[in-house]
Write a protein that holds these residues in place. Structure first.
Motif, PDB file in Angstrom:
ATOM      1  N   GLY A   3       4.188  35.575  24.535  1.00 31.38           N
ATOM      2  CA  GLY A   3       4.932  34.380  24.176  1.00 31.38           C
ATOM      3  C   GLY A   3       4.914  34.089  22.696  1.00 31.38           C
ATOM      4  N   SER A   4       4.512  35.068  21.866  1.00 26.63           N
ATOM      5  CA  SER A   4       4.432  34.822  20.432  1.00 26.63           C
ATOM      6  C   SER A   4       5.566  35.545  19.731  1.00 26.63           C
ATOM      7  N   SER A   5       5.869  35.092  18.537  1.00 21.18           N
ATOM      8  CA  SER A   5       6.862  35.763  17.712  1.00 21.18           C
ATOM      9  C   SER A   5       6.171  36.250  16.467  1.00 21.18           C
ATOM     10  N   SER A   6       6.595  37.396  15.955  1.00 28.43           N
ATOM     11  CA  SER A   6       5.898  37.996  14.823  1.00 28.43           C
ATOM     12  C   SER A   6       6.890  38.463  13.791  1.00 28.43           C
ATOM     13  N   TRP A   7       6.561  38.207  12.541  1.00 28.09           N
ATOM     14  CA  TRP A   7       7.381  38.728  11.459  1.00 28.09           C
ATOM     15  C   TRP A   7       6.498  39.644  10.626  1.00 28.09           C
ATOM     16  N   ALA A   8       6.966  40.830  10.345  1.00 26.39           N
ATOM     17  CA  ALA A   8       6.197  41.756   9.528  1.00 26.39           C
ATOM     18  C   ALA A   8       6.911  41.961   8.202  1.00 26.39           C
ATOM     19  N   MET A   9       6.145  42.099   7.146  1.00 27.23           N
ATOM     20  CA  MET A   9       6.719  42.291   5.832  1.00 27.23           C
ATOM     21  C   MET A   9       6.570  43.742   5.388  1.00 27.23           C
ATOM     22  N   GLY A  10       6.972  44.006   4.167  1.00 30.42           N
ATOM     23  CA  GLY A  10       6.920  45.350   3.620  1.00 30.42           C
ATOM     24  C   GLY A  10       5.537  45.703   3.111  1.00 30.42           C
ATOM     25  N   SER A  11       5.496  46.607   2.156  1.00 30.32           N
ATOM     26  CA  SER A  11       4.219  47.135   1.691  1.00 30.32           C
ATOM     27  C   SER A  11       3.485  46.129   0.825  1.00 30.32           C
ATOM     28  N   LEU A  12       2.167  46.276   0.800  1.00 29.05           N
ATOM     29  CA  LEU A  12       1.306  45.350   0.070  1.00 29.05           C
ATOM     30  C   LEU A  12       1.383  45.647  -1.416  1.00 29.05           C
ATOM     31  N   LEU A  13       1.688  44.622  -2.201  1.00 29.47           N
ATOM     32  CA  LEU A  13       1.772  44.762  -3.645  1.00 29.47           C
ATOM     33  C   LEU A  13       0.922  43.693  -4.292  1.00 29.47           C
ATOM     34  N   CYS A  14      -0.360  43.927  -4.419  1.00 32.46           N
ATOM     35  CA  CYS A  14      -1.251  42.953  -5.043  1.00 32.46           C
ATOM     36  C   CYS A  14      -1.181  43.122  -6.547  1.00 32.46           C
ATOM     37  N   GLY A 153     -12.140  38.063   6.979  1.00 29.45           N
ATOM     38  CA  GLY A 153     -11.827  38.854   5.801  1.00 29.45           C
ATOM     39  C   GLY A 153     -10.382  39.244   5.648  1.00 29.45           C
ATOM     40  N   GLN A 154      -9.635  39.317   6.741  1.00 29.02           N
ATOM     41  CA  GLN A 154      -8.246  39.759   6.695  1.00 29.02           C
ATOM     42  C   GLN A 154      -7.276  38.802   7.374  1.00 29.02           C
ATOM     43  N   ARG A 155      -7.773  37.664   7.865  1.00 31.73           N
ATOM     44  CA  ARG A 155      -6.894  36.820   8.672  1.00 31.73           C
ATOM     45  C   ARG A 155      -7.278  35.351   8.537  1.00 31.73           C
ATOM     46  N   VAL A 156      -6.269  34.512   8.479  1.00 37.82           N
ATOM     47  CA  VAL A 156      -6.449  33.065   8.486  1.00 37.82           C
ATOM     48  C   VAL A 156      -5.595  32.522   9.622  1.00 37.82           C
ATOM     49  N   SER A 157      -6.201  31.797  10.547  1.00 37.77           N
ATOM     50  CA  SER A 157      -5.463  31.295  11.701  1.00 37.77           C
ATOM     51  C   SER A 157      -5.764  29.817  11.901  1.00 37.77           C
ATOM     52  N   ALA A 158      -4.888  29.145  12.627  1.00 40.83           N
ATOM     53  CA  ALA A 158      -5.071  27.711  12.874  1.00 40.83           C
ATOM     54  C   ALA A 158      -4.454  27.336  14.204  1.00 40.83           C
ATOM     55  N   ARG A 159      -5.022  26.295  14.799  1.00 38.71           N
ATOM     56  CA  ARG A 159      -4.493  25.751  16.041  1.00 38.71           C
ATOM     57  C   ARG A 159      -4.445  24.236  15.912  1.00 38.71           C
ATOM     58  N   THR A 201       2.135  35.322  12.697  1.00 37.17           N
ATOM     59  CA  THR A 201       2.270  35.303  14.145  1.00 37.17           C
ATOM     60  C   THR A 201       2.171  33.868  14.643  1.00 37.17           C
ATOM     61  N   ARG A 202       3.094  33.502  15.530  1.00 41.30           N
ATOM     62  CA  ARG A 202       3.147  32.138  16.053  1.00 41.30           C
ATOM     63  C   ARG A 202       3.104  32.122  17.569  1.00 41.30           C
ATOM     64  N   ASP A 203       2.553  31.045  18.106  1.00 42.62           N
ATOM     65  CA  ASP A 203       2.751  30.715  19.513  1.00 42.62           C
ATOM     66  C   ASP A 203       2.829  29.191  19.609  1.00 42.62           C
ATOM     67  N   ASP A 204       2.843  28.652  20.818  1.00 41.35           N
ATOM     68  CA  ASP A 204       3.060  27.204  20.982  1.00 41.35           C
ATOM     69  C   ASP A 204       1.976  26.368  20.322  1.00 41.35           C
ATOM     70  N   GLY A 205       0.755  26.869  20.292  1.00 41.02           N
ATOM     71  CA  GLY A 205      -0.334  26.039  19.783  1.00 41.02           C
ATOM     72  C   GLY A 205      -0.994  26.531  18.541  1.00 41.02           C
TER      73      GLY A 205
END
Length: 211
Positions: A3-14, A153-159, A201-205
């Protein structure tokens, strides 16, 4: 995630060391140096104010006015630490302590609405710490009514029971294309999008940003 939707981007350019074209530093690198300078110069006076408040508390115990000043100073010091990581200069080879990033991210919790949990261990690249701080600021913007956030280290998430998601801002992250005229209040979206690929990445909550 079902039930989630995901958007992916291109290559990492730091962005790394200052990008000099024709002997001149790029505008983003100059802006990062300005951010570092402002935060650096604010640390000492804020610390002095905090020390002054501590001395005044010894003379005026139980003062509600001093308590308010103390809270305001603590909030300002925390924000400066966070902004120094998010908006300051960062070069390859530099490291940031996990505990410093975790302490800085607590600035997001001082209003009492947002709770931040950090699962960071050991030192991490300064560029990575910068992007995590920017991602955390993006989630703060999405949670004006509060919620819970987790940082690894690689992810920030929230509910949260209620979120405010500006389609243009999150599309900028999804495409890796910074808005042409970002607002000061949401410049962190532009800086994170400019830095390179993330996955939203998103879902309802909930919502998550993976670097």
């Amino acid at each position: 995630m079902p039930g989630s939707s995901s958007w992916a981007m291109g290559s990492l350019l730091c962005r790394g060391r200052p990008d000099r074209r024709g002997g001149r530093m790029s505008a983003p690198d100059l802006a990062a140096l300005v951010g570092s300078r402002l935060c650096h110069d604010l640390v000492s006076p804020l610390g002095a104010i905090g020390n002054g408040v501590e001395l005044l508390k010894m003379l005026h115990e139980g003062s509600d006015e001093l308590a308010l000043i103390e809270q305001a100073v603590a909030a300002a010091q925390a924000r400066v630490r966070l902004y120094r990581l998010a908006f300051g200069a960062a070069h390859p080879g530099q490291e940031a302590k996990a505990e410093d990033l975790a302490e800085a991210l607590q600035a997001l919790s001082l209003n009492g609405r947002l709770t931040v949990e950090c699962g960071l261990r050991g030192p991490l690249p300064r560029v990575q710490a910068k992007r995590l701080a920017l991602a955390a600021l993006c989630l703060e913007t999405a949670l004006p009514w509060g919620g819970t956030a987790q940082v690894t280290g690689q992810r920030v998430s929230a509910r949260a029971a209620r979120m405010k998601l500006d389609p243009d801002l999150w599309e900028a992250l999804a495409t890796g294309t910074p808005p042409e005229a970002p607002a000061a209040a949401t410049v962190h979206f532009a800086l994170l999008a400019e830095g390179g690929a993330v996955e939203v990445t998103r879902d309802d909550g909930g919502i998550a940003i993976s670097l």
